[in-house]
Design an enzyme around this catalytic site. Structure first.
Site: not given
Ligand code: NI
Length: 167
Positions: A46, A51, A93-94, A135-136, A139
């Protein structure tokens, strides 16, 4: 297409609130294509626009396993409602590479969102898909999963990131 730069925790820009997408144009399609390339390049499941330093309400997911065809989905202007139950899952998470910690989320959710053409969709999902979407979506409200952890863990992760991204 081009790879985008992913912001890393605790970059303050990860705490900005994204604004509603109003233009469903070629620029938006290009952003999503670049985000997809960036997500796959980092082996993520994701990625939210926040991000990659774009404060717009959209994120992408692909929960397909390695041997399955792509399930790339674009969620634009998502709204989560009807949260039911609780589920605890290990999240990563990236923007926080190498860190995996358990977070409690709603087990089942209903999400209204638009696709790249602006068409409205509603889905109800549970398990990993529900976790990933929550989660996304966080953000887009300037929230990183680390924010749910204890202060002690947050400090530990900040130190770890500082070491990892030493300039
Ligand atoms: Ni994330």
């Amino acid at each position: 297409m081009s790879l985008l730069n992913i912001l890393h925790y605790p970059d303050e820009r990860l705490h900005l609130k994204a604004s509603v997408v109003t233009e469903f144009d070629a620029k938006l399609k290009q952003l999503v294509a670049d985000m997809a390339e960036t997500m796959y390049d980092s082996n993520g499941i994701g990625l939210a626009a926040t991000q990659v330093n774009v404060q717009k309400r959209l994120f992408i997911t692909d929960l397909a396993k390695n041997d399955e065809p792509s399930q790339l989905t674009v969620y634009i202007n998502p709204v989560i409602r009807n949260k039911i139950g609780e589920i605890k899952g290990e999240e990563g998470c990236l923007s926080v590479p190498g860190v995996f910690e358990p977070v409690i989320r709603a087990e089942q959710i209903t999400v209204d969102y638009q696709d790249l053409d602006g068409k409205l969709h509603t889905i109800t999902c549970s398990g990993l898909k529900a976790i990933c979407i929550q989660h996304e979506n966080d953000h887009l409200d300037g929230k990183v999963f680390v924010d749910y952890l204890s202060g002690l863990k947050q400090n530990f992760i900040k130190k770890k990131m500082k070491k990892l991204f030493k300039k």
